[in-house]
Design a protein around this motif. Structure first.
Motif: not given
Length: 163
Positions: A124-133
């Motif tokens: 997946s692409r989960i984790g590609s944006s730490p700021a969004a998390i």
């Protein structure tokens, strides 16, 4: 506070297993040493980790894996506050604090289920944006939480005053 957390290393096939606050986890404990010897070389078993060590692990981890049934699940919230995605048991408090945009779920705390969840996470692409998390978990931060509770209380007081 948590009893067990597993962090997947960000840049290598390394795993750190933290066993904090368990009664049998003490420096030099032979049971912990025997427990650690059962794993492959890419797994490091860490007994107790200080708060600073935990923050460092959370900030540098590729993901956090949690498989315990928790009422709230504070550790995944802390990991997400560091921008780290979560691979969690689909149960308890994790259903409130982990979303599909910030993590992956598995249905039973069994090795095959966890391995499949890790594979889904990796593809997946989960984790590609730490700021969004991090932004997704901000409503749980103390200042924002206080603001939200105050707004609810103020609205209720105003509604009650109009009666």
């Amino acid at each position: 506070d948590f009893d067990d957390a597993i962090f997947i290393g960000r840049n290598e096939a390394a795993i750190a297993w933290i066993c904090a606050n368990a009664a049998w986890v003490t420096p030099g404990n032979e049971y912990l040493a025997e427990f650690a010897r059962r794993f492959t070389p890419n797994v490091t078993v860490i007994g107790h980790a200080s708060g600073a060590e935990l923050v460092h692990l959370m900030q540098t981890a590729k993901a956090l894996i949690v498989a315990a049934d928790e009422d709230l699940g504070l550790t995944p919230m802390e990991a997400q506050a560091c921008g780290t995605p979560v691979i969690a048991l689909r149960k308890g408090g994790y259903l409130e604090t982990v979303t599909e945009s910030a993590g992956v779920f598995f249905d039973a705390p069994e090795p095959a289920q966890i391995a499949a969840a890790v594979e889904r996470f990796e593809s997946s692409r989960i984790g590609s944006s730490p700021a969004a998390i991090r932004a997704r978990i901000e409503p749980y931060f103390a200042p924002r939480f206080r603001e939200q509770v105050k707004a609810i209380v103020d609205a209720e007081l105003a509604r009650h005053a109009r009666r």
